[in-house]
Design an enzyme around this catalytic site. Structure first.
Site, mmCIF file in Angstrom:
data_model
loop_
_atom_site.group_PDB
_atom_site.id
_atom_site.type_symbol
_atom_site.label_atom_id
_atom_site.label_comp_id
_atom_site.label_asym_id
_atom_site.label_seq_id
_atom_site.Cartn_x
_atom_site.Cartn_y
_atom_site.Cartn_z
ATOM 1 N N PHE A 164 25.609 -28.991 -6.114
ATOM 2 C CA PHE A 164 24.432 -29.399 -5.922
ATOM 3 C C PHE A 164 24.199 -30.065 -4.660
ATOM 4 O O PHE A 164 23.214 -30.281 -3.952
ATOM 5 C CB PHE A 164 24.024 -30.478 -6.904
ATOM 6 C CG PHE A 164 24.744 -31.680 -6.677
ATOM 7 C CD1 PHE A 164 24.451 -32.585 -5.819
ATOM 8 C CD2 PHE A 164 25.834 -32.007 -7.486
ATOM 9 C CE1 PHE A 164 25.006 -33.826 -5.655
ATOM 10 C CE2 PHE A 164 26.581 -33.275 -7.255
ATOM 11 C CZ PHE A 164 26.154 -34.130 -6.415
ATOM 12 N N GLU A 191 22.462 -25.730 -11.389
ATOM 13 C CA GLU A 191 21.251 -25.974 -12.141
ATOM 14 C C GLU A 191 20.627 -26.949 -11.617
ATOM 15 O O GLU A 191 19.397 -27.328 -12.295
ATOM 16 C CB GLU A 191 21.623 -26.060 -13.701
ATOM 17 C CG GLU A 191 22.659 -27.077 -14.067
ATOM 18 C CD GLU A 191 24.452 -26.991 -13.610
ATOM 19 O OE1 GLU A 191 24.452 -25.851 -12.943
ATOM 20 O OE2 GLU A 191 25.064 -27.923 -14.343
ATOM 21 N N GLU A 261 36.639 -23.586 -2.759
ATOM 22 C CA GLU A 261 36.201 -25.092 -1.988
ATOM 23 C C GLU A 261 36.021 -25.922 -2.844
ATOM 24 O O GLU A 261 35.029 -25.944 -3.241
ATOM 25 C CB GLU A 261 35.384 -24.516 -0.843
ATOM 26 C CG GLU A 261 35.450 -23.327 -0.071
ATOM 27 C CD GLU A 261 36.760 -23.309 0.745
ATOM 28 O OE1 GLU A 261 37.207 -24.391 1.067
ATOM 29 O OE2 GLU A 261 37.222 -22.231 1.293
ATOM 30 N N CYS A 295 31.387 -33.040 0.435
ATOM 31 C CA CYS A 295 33.137 -32.844 0.256
ATOM 32 C C CYS A 295 33.559 -33.470 1.069
ATOM 33 O O CYS A 295 34.947 -34.069 1.078
ATOM 34 C CB CYS A 295 33.350 -31.523 -0.010
ATOM 35 S SG CYS A 295 32.915 -30.400 1.411
ATOM 36 N N THR A 296 33.247 -33.481 2.621
ATOM 37 C CA THR A 296 34.161 -34.168 3.607
ATOM 38 C C THR A 296 33.444 -35.539 4.281
ATOM 39 O O THR A 296 33.699 -35.819 5.348
ATOM 40 C CB THR A 296 34.010 -33.239 4.760
ATOM 41 O OG1 THR A 296 32.748 -32.975 5.095
ATOM 42 C CG2 THR A 296 34.843 -31.899 4.655
HETATM 43 P P1 NAD Z 1 30.573 -29.140 -10.102
HETATM 44 O O1 NAD Z 1 32.141 -28.582 -9.900
HETATM 45 O O2 NAD Z 1 30.162 -29.802 -11.151
HETATM 46 O O3 NAD Z 1 29.644 -27.574 -10.258
HETATM 47 C C1 NAD Z 1 29.723 -26.618 -9.176
HETATM 48 C C2 NAD Z 1 29.130 -25.440 -9.818
HETATM 49 O O4 NAD Z 1 29.860 -24.824 -10.890
HETATM 50 C C3 NAD Z 1 27.815 -25.360 -10.428
HETATM 51 O O5 NAD Z 1 26.890 -24.447 -10.154
HETATM 52 C C4 NAD Z 1 28.012 -25.573 -11.840
HETATM 53 O O6 NAD Z 1 27.043 -24.907 -12.395
HETATM 54 C C5 NAD Z 1 29.088 -24.637 -12.028
HETATM 55 N N1 NAD Z 1 29.806 -24.420 -13.248
HETATM 56 C C6 NAD Z 1 29.777 -25.574 -14.087
HETATM 57 N N2 NAD Z 1 30.725 -25.070 -15.245
HETATM 58 C C7 NAD Z 1 31.300 -24.032 -14.871
HETATM 59 C C8 NAD Z 1 32.064 -22.997 -15.502
HETATM 60 N N3 NAD Z 1 32.579 -23.435 -16.632
HETATM 61 N N4 NAD Z 1 32.387 -22.038 -14.730
HETATM 62 C C9 NAD Z 1 31.892 -21.758 -13.547
HETATM 63 N N5 NAD Z 1 31.176 -22.414 -13.022
HETATM 64 C C10 NAD Z 1 30.679 -23.697 -13.718
HETATM 65 O O7 NAD Z 1 30.233 -29.470 -8.691
HETATM 66 P P2 NAD Z 1 29.118 -30.574 -8.227
HETATM 67 O O8 NAD Z 1 29.025 -31.716 -9.121
HETATM 68 O O9 NAD Z 1 27.838 -29.635 -8.321
HETATM 69 O O10 NAD Z 1 29.276 -30.699 -6.596
HETATM 70 C C11 NAD Z 1 30.171 -31.655 -6.302
HETATM 71 C C12 NAD Z 1 31.646 -31.379 -6.151
HETATM 72 O O11 NAD Z 1 31.768 -30.167 -5.144
HETATM 73 C C13 NAD Z 1 32.384 -32.548 -5.338
HETATM 74 O O12 NAD Z 1 33.639 -32.427 -6.074
HETATM 75 C C14 NAD Z 1 32.345 -31.817 -3.936
HETATM 76 O O13 NAD Z 1 33.517 -32.429 -3.123
HETATM 77 C C15 NAD Z 1 32.740 -30.359 -4.015
HETATM 78 N N6 NAD Z 1 32.214 -29.614 -2.998
HETATM 79 C C16 NAD Z 1 33.465 -29.181 -2.140
HETATM 80 C C17 NAD Z 1 33.041 -28.715 -1.030
HETATM 81 C C18 NAD Z 1 34.050 -27.723 -0.045
HETATM 82 O O14 NAD Z 1 33.708 -27.190 0.763
HETATM 83 N N7 NAD Z 1 35.276 -28.037 -0.566
HETATM 84 C C19 NAD Z 1 31.730 -28.319 -0.473
HETATM 85 C C20 NAD Z 1 30.951 -29.325 -1.210
HETATM 86 C C21 NAD Z 1 30.998 -29.736 -2.297
#
Ligand code: NAD
Length: 487
Positions: A164, A191, A261, A295-296
């Site tokens: 998100f 979502e 990632e 994330c960073t």
């Molecule tokens: P999240 O892991 O809760 O959700 C990410 C995505 O995964 C969403 O689209 C979600 O609907 C989907 N998802 C949920 N359940 C799933 C399942 N069982 N199987 C497959 N997909 C599923 O993450 P978030 O809260 O949306 O985002 C924040 C996180 O993302 C933080 O931990 C942040 O550090 C990380 N992030 C990492 C990077 C990077 O490049 N390393 C960049 C941005 C964000």
């Protein structure tokens, strides 16, 4: 279902809903929708289709059955045109991002600018022919032949799943390289923030992208995500999100290429030769921009013990000056976090840290999803606020006594995404570059500094070491084929 009450939200809701319905097509029944909330007011700003497993299968089938034949020039033109359209509609798209995420207009406008950069670099990448040629007469059993290489798009479909926190940028970092390499992608945005992905898809179609090359499915992950991980026609899962779901995907998407990632817990290290004001500027912007939801983002600040008081005072002044509030107010520096639940988690973690001996210098006030920029010092590495990724605007200050101590503390978490170092001494800097267990080290910059084209990604729990960034993504999204000729 109740729709948005403010005129702006109502207008946006109707528009996005229409677009979404068109993309998802007739497989979506009108009662199957998910609501998108404006985190600042809680009102519903749009509804998008709630796809089911059959919709995902249909999207994958459409993608699988289509073989893109776009020339490099055609891909370049589509990506450049999409960049122009995004630039023309910058304000409207930024407003949409603000309404779906609560990020302030300053942050969402910056995000739209980044998206144009991604498209520019992807367009340029589409023009790069990185085939190689090897002479074969190099050893005593060599032959008068040559081996040549070329990159081909994947045979199967790419599943992309995004978080998100950057509703447009996380999506475009997957979609643009897919277009540049003639792939077909089925994308499931978060979502919580699905609108920017739908807008981007429409812009790409308008710019000439054949629709089977990109389908956006919106819905509840519990219902549709598994199909995207396990469908036999999916060759690659490209995921950005948290560690828990990333590891679940790693176990579930068997015999598929995976680019994961994941979360971060990035340090900013302030050495004893650092200019404290410059370092405090980086600490504040690294901690509070995008509501601390990068994330960073700077998640742990390590200051040499000799500078700790001066640095903390300088950061306190900047934290006090960081204006948070109504995300649609263009003067505001920080809007809300994604929802009230997230804000309550930060509040609880900071309160726990204080109960364990940390000192709260500013913030930890909450009103719904609006959470104040929060500064605390006297933090210890075992506290949950720094052991876990606290994905919000919290700035925890810790101290160290020398380079060895700083390196040991930085490396003491499970995460290994990026880092920032404030020092001018090259001998120390090179120790950090060599000894920090992370994917990037930025000297006199925030950990999040990058070009959209440069390699980016973490190690340990932050990722498997495969990078994103336009150039690396284009590599992940292609197979190298070799052929040899007797000439
Ligand atoms: P999240 O892991 O809760 O959700 C990410 C995505 O995964 C969403 O689209 C979600 O609907 C989907 N998802 C949920 N359940 C799933 C399942 N069982 N199987 C497959 N997909 C599923 O993450 P978030 O809260 O949306 O985002 C924040 C996180 O993302 C933080 O931990 C942040 O550090 C990380 N992030 C990492 C990077 C990077 O490049 N390393 C960049 C941005 C964000």
């Amino acid at each position: 279902m109740k729709l948005a009450t403010s005129p702006a939200a109502k207008e946006l809701g109707a528009e996005v809903r229409r677009e979404a319905m068109r993309i998802a097509g007739d497989a979506v029944h009108s009662e199957r929708v998910i609501a998108v909330h404006y985190p600042y007011s809680g009102e519903i700003v749009a509804t998008v289709p709630r796809a089911g497993v059959d919709d995902v299968r249909r999207a994958i089938r459409i993608a699988r059955d289509y073989r893109p034949r776009l020339t490099r020039h055609e891909r370049y033109r589509i990506l450049m045109r999409a960049g122009e359209l995004i630039a023309q509609r910058k304000d409207a798209i930024a407003r949409q991002i603000t309404l779906e995420s609560g990020l302030c207009l300053k942050d969402s406008t910056y995000e739209v600018g980044r998206a144009s950069d991604v498209l520019l670099f992807a367009a340029q990448q589409a023009l790069v022919d990185d085939g190689q040629s090897f002479a074969c007469d190099l050893t005593h059993h060599g032959k008068q032949r040559r081996v040549h290489t070329m990159r081909e798009p994947l045979q199967g479909v790419i599943s992309a799943i995004t978080p998100f926190n950057h509703p447009l940028n996380q999506v475009i970092h997957k979609v643009a390289p897919a277009v540049a390499t003639n792939n077909r992608m089925v994308l499931k945005p978060s979502e919580k923030t699905p609108l920017a992905a739908l807008t981007l898809a429409d812009i790409l179609y308008e710019a000439g992208l054949p629709p089977p090359m990109l389908s956006v499915v919106t819905g509840e992950p519990a219902e549709i995500a598994d199909e995207m991980l396990t469908h036999p026609d999916v060759d690659l899962v490209s995921f950005t999100g948290g560690v828990a779901i990333g590891k679940h995907i790693a176990a579930r998407a068997v015999y598929k290429r995976q680019v994961l990632e994941l979360g971060g817990n990035d340090p900013l290290v302030v050495m004893d030769d650092a200019d404290v004001n410059k370092a405090a500027d980086l600490a504040a912007s690294g901690s509070y921009k995008n509501s601390g939801q990068r994330c960073t983002a700077v998640k742990r600040i390590f200051v040499h013990q000799r500078l700790a008081d001066d640095f903390t005072q300088a950061l306190l002044e900047r934290t006090r000056a960081w204006r948070h509030g109504d995300p649609l107010d263009p003067k505001v520096d920080m809007g809300t976090v994604i929802d009230e639940r997230a804000a309550m988690l930060f509040e609880r973690r900071v309160a726990d840290a204080v109960a364990q001996g940390a000192r709260l210098l500013h913030g930890n006030q909450r009103e719904g999803a609006l959470y104040a920029p929060t500064l605390l010092d006297q933090v210890r590495g075992a506290m949950e606020v720094v052991q876990q990724e606290t994905f919000g605007p919290v700035s925890p200050v810790m101290t160290f006594k020398d380079v060895d101590d700083a390196i040991a503390q930085v490396n003491s978490t499970a995460f290994g995404l990026s880092s920032g170092v404030c020092s001018n001494r090259l001998d120390d800097i090179m120790r950090f570059v060599r000894e920090l267990h992370v994917g990037s080290v930025n000297v006199w910059e925030v950990p999040g500094y990058r070009l959209e084209s440069t390699p980016f990604g973490g190690i340990k729990d932050s990722g498997l070491g495969y990078k994103e960034g336009v150039q690396e993504a284009c590599k992940s999204f292609t197979n190298v084929k070799t052929y040899s000729l007797p000439w």
